[in-house]
Scaffold this active site. Structure first.
Site, PDB file in Angstrom:
ATOM      1  N   ASP A 141      46.516  31.644 -10.736  1.00 16.45           N
ATOM      2  CA  ASP A 141      46.758  33.091 -10.657  1.00 16.45           C
ATOM      3  C   ASP A 141      45.655  33.648  -9.761  1.00 16.45           C
ATOM      4  OD1 ASP A 141      47.116  35.779 -11.029  1.00 16.45           O
ATOM      5  OD2 ASP A 141      46.664  35.760 -13.167  1.00 16.45           O
ATOM      6  N   ASP A 191      45.097  35.703  -2.489  1.00 21.12           N
ATOM      7  CA  ASP A 191      45.888  35.048  -1.446  1.00 21.12           C
ATOM      8  C   ASP A 191      45.050  34.029  -0.671  1.00 21.12           C
ATOM      9  OD1 ASP A 191      48.065  36.554  -2.174  1.00 21.12           O
ATOM     10  OD2 ASP A 191      47.471  38.228  -0.899  1.00 21.12           O
ATOM     11  N   GLY A 242      37.230  27.575  -8.697  1.00 18.00           N
ATOM     12  CA  GLY A 242      38.271  26.722  -9.263  1.00 18.00           C
ATOM     13  C   GLY A 242      38.406  25.405  -8.533  1.00 18.00           C
ATOM     14  N   HIS A 280      53.010  38.261 -14.721  1.00 13.61           N
ATOM     15  CA  HIS A 280      52.298  37.451 -15.715  1.00 13.61           C
ATOM     16  C   HIS A 280      53.247  36.676 -16.625  1.00 13.61           C
ATOM     17  CE1 HIS A 280      48.773  40.186 -14.719  1.00 13.61           C
ATOM     18  NE2 HIS A 280      48.421  38.977 -14.382  1.00 13.61           N
TER      19      HIS A 280
HETATM   20  N1  SAM Z   1      48.066  38.681  -9.569  1.00 12.17           N
HETATM   21  C1  SAM Z   1      47.208  38.614  -8.442  1.00 12.17           C
HETATM   22  C2  SAM Z   1      47.910  38.275  -7.169  1.00 12.17           C
HETATM   23  O1  SAM Z   1      49.002  37.702  -7.181  1.00 12.17           O
HETATM   24  O2  SAM Z   1      47.359  38.596  -6.119  1.00 12.17           O
HETATM   25  C3  SAM Z   1      46.025  37.728  -8.699  1.00 12.17           C
HETATM   26  C4  SAM Z   1      45.109  38.513  -9.560  1.00 12.17           C
HETATM   27  S1  SAM Z   1      43.694  37.723 -10.190  1.00 12.17           S
HETATM   28  C5  SAM Z   1      42.700  39.171 -10.333  1.00 12.17           C
HETATM   29  C6  SAM Z   1      42.994  36.853  -8.798  1.00 12.17           C
HETATM   30  C7  SAM Z   1      41.653  36.236  -9.165  1.00 12.17           C
HETATM   31  O3  SAM Z   1      41.425  35.059  -8.372  1.00 12.17           O
HETATM   32  C8  SAM Z   1      40.445  37.120  -8.927  1.00 12.17           C
HETATM   33  O4  SAM Z   1      39.895  37.488 -10.183  1.00 12.17           O
HETATM   34  C9  SAM Z   1      39.481  36.261  -8.120  1.00 12.17           C
HETATM   35  O5  SAM Z   1      38.136  36.407  -8.490  1.00 12.17           O
HETATM   36  C10 SAM Z   1      40.020  34.873  -8.398  1.00 12.17           C
HETATM   37  N2  SAM Z   1      39.623  33.860  -7.410  1.00 12.17           N
HETATM   38  C11 SAM Z   1      39.687  33.948  -6.068  1.00 12.17           C
HETATM   39  N3  SAM Z   1      39.219  32.811  -5.512  1.00 12.17           N
HETATM   40  C12 SAM Z   1      38.873  31.986  -6.531  1.00 12.17           C
HETATM   41  C13 SAM Z   1      38.326  30.680  -6.589  1.00 12.17           C
HETATM   42  N4  SAM Z   1      38.044  29.983  -5.481  1.00 12.17           N
HETATM   43  N5  SAM Z   1      38.097  30.144  -7.820  1.00 12.17           N
HETATM   44  C14 SAM Z   1      38.383  30.839  -8.957  1.00 12.17           C
HETATM   45  N6  SAM Z   1      38.885  32.085  -8.941  1.00 12.17           N
HETATM   46  C15 SAM Z   1      39.142  32.648  -7.745  1.00 12.17           C
END
Ligand code: SAM
Length: 299
Positions: free
Chosen positions: A174, A177, A157, A80
């Site tokens: 953030d 994958d 997003g 972070h």
């Molecule tokens: N630090 C982590 C990593 O490197 O794997 C990432 C953690 S953070 C919890 C990842 C977030 O991305 C999740 O809360 C998930 O809901 C969000 N996410 C996945 N796809 C997304 C999208 N299309 N739009 C917005 N958020 C998304």
């Protein structure tokens, strides 16, 4: 972190898990890492992910989505701090920041340490990740979701960056994958939309898995190049994201900040830093030769 087939003992287990069970993440096919589960705090299938939050004696509270570890209490600070302070201090006066993903709140916490920030918009697709992180990983957000400068939007997003009229000084991806809901956040179309939303000296950063294990950072850099004059990768060691240093993609149309400028700008940050220093910032852009050659087409 990390993609591939999450090979999960847990998809088979009932909601109540015995203390002796193990969580296995097998993301690179022929290899896996396994965490002892001391206690399952929460497990459910949300609209977007299979989510589990459990306790481990070494890593503390651990959040996994779709069988892939996202974050742990023990080492989240490395990830972070680097995904936020590198772009924020490259910019130097970031007032409006967009975080895409980041539902655990750790990136929002770090962004809001910057005294320059007037507004931080966090877009996560999964409201359950936010709500359960607030409950079970409160040290990640440390109240950031309630900061008056924070605006939380539950949305995809990719769709948000296509439709919004707002401009941002820094965009931080953030995300999960490039599989499942996160896949659209690694496309050229998404990067083009982000580039359009950035102000003149704007900076874009995203997480790119572990380059020793996969070529996500290579593909990201190639896709970013049409939209930015400077595209780079930087590295940080996060033990949870196993297999070597993890990579971040970085793009801007501005000159790269010097060490001296970073040493001045660090006073923008109000709060404790456990990993980030101006020297670590600069050093993180030093790449192993093969990776450097492939990202920058050098011979
Ligand atoms: N630090 C982590 C990593 O490197 O794997 C990432 C953690 S953070 C919890 C990842 C977030 O991305 C999740 O809360 C998930 O809901 C969000 N996410 C996945 N796809 C997304 C999208 N299309 N739009 C917005 N958020 C998304």
């Amino acid at each position: 972190m990390k993609k591939m087939t999450a090979h999960l003992l847990l998809s088979l287990i009932p909601l109540a898990v015995n203390a002796n069970q193990w969580f296995t993440e097998s993301i690179y096919g022929n290899w896996c890492q396994t965490y002892k589960i001391d206690e399952v705090l929460y497990e459910e299938k949300t609209d977007f992910h299979h989510m589990i939050i459990f306790k481990n004696g070494l890593y503390g509270t651990v959040l996994a989505l779709d069988g892939v570890i996202q974050t742990t209490e023990k080492d989240e600070f490395v990830y972070h701090e680097m995904i936020t302070h590198v772009p924020m201090l490259q910019h130097g006066n970031a007032q409006k920041v967009l975080i895409i993903g980041g539902g655990d709140g750790g990136s929002l916490r770090e962004v809001l340490k910057h005294k320059t920030v007037k507004k931080a918009v966090l877009i996560d697709i999964d409201t359950q990740v936010i709500e359960l992180s607030k409950k079970y990983l409160p040290n990640h957000s440390q109240g950031a979701f309630n900061d008056p400068r924070a605006e939380i939007i539950i949305a995809d997003g990719c769709k948000f960056v296509k439709e919004t009229q707002e401009k941002f000084d820094v965009i931080i991806c953030d995300t999960t994958d490039p599989i499942g809901a996160g896949k659209v956040l690694f496309t050229e179309e998404f990067y083009a939309d982000c580039a359009k939303l950035l102000t003149k000296n704007g900076v874009f950063v995203n997480q790119n898995e572990v380059p020793y294990m996969c070529d996500t950072i290579n593909r990201t850099c190639n896709k970013l190049k049409p939209f930015f004059s400077t595209v780079k990768g930087f590295l940080a060691p996060v033990p949870t994201y196993i297999g070597g240093y993890m990579a971040f993609g970085f793009a801007t149309n501005n000159d790269i900040v010097t060490l001296q400028e970073l040493e001045q700008r660090i006073s923008n940050i109000d709060g404790e830093l456990k990993y980030y220093t101006p020297e670590m910032h600069k050093a993180s852009f030093a790449l192993p030769n093969k990776l450097k050659q492939s990202l920058y087409n050098e011979r």
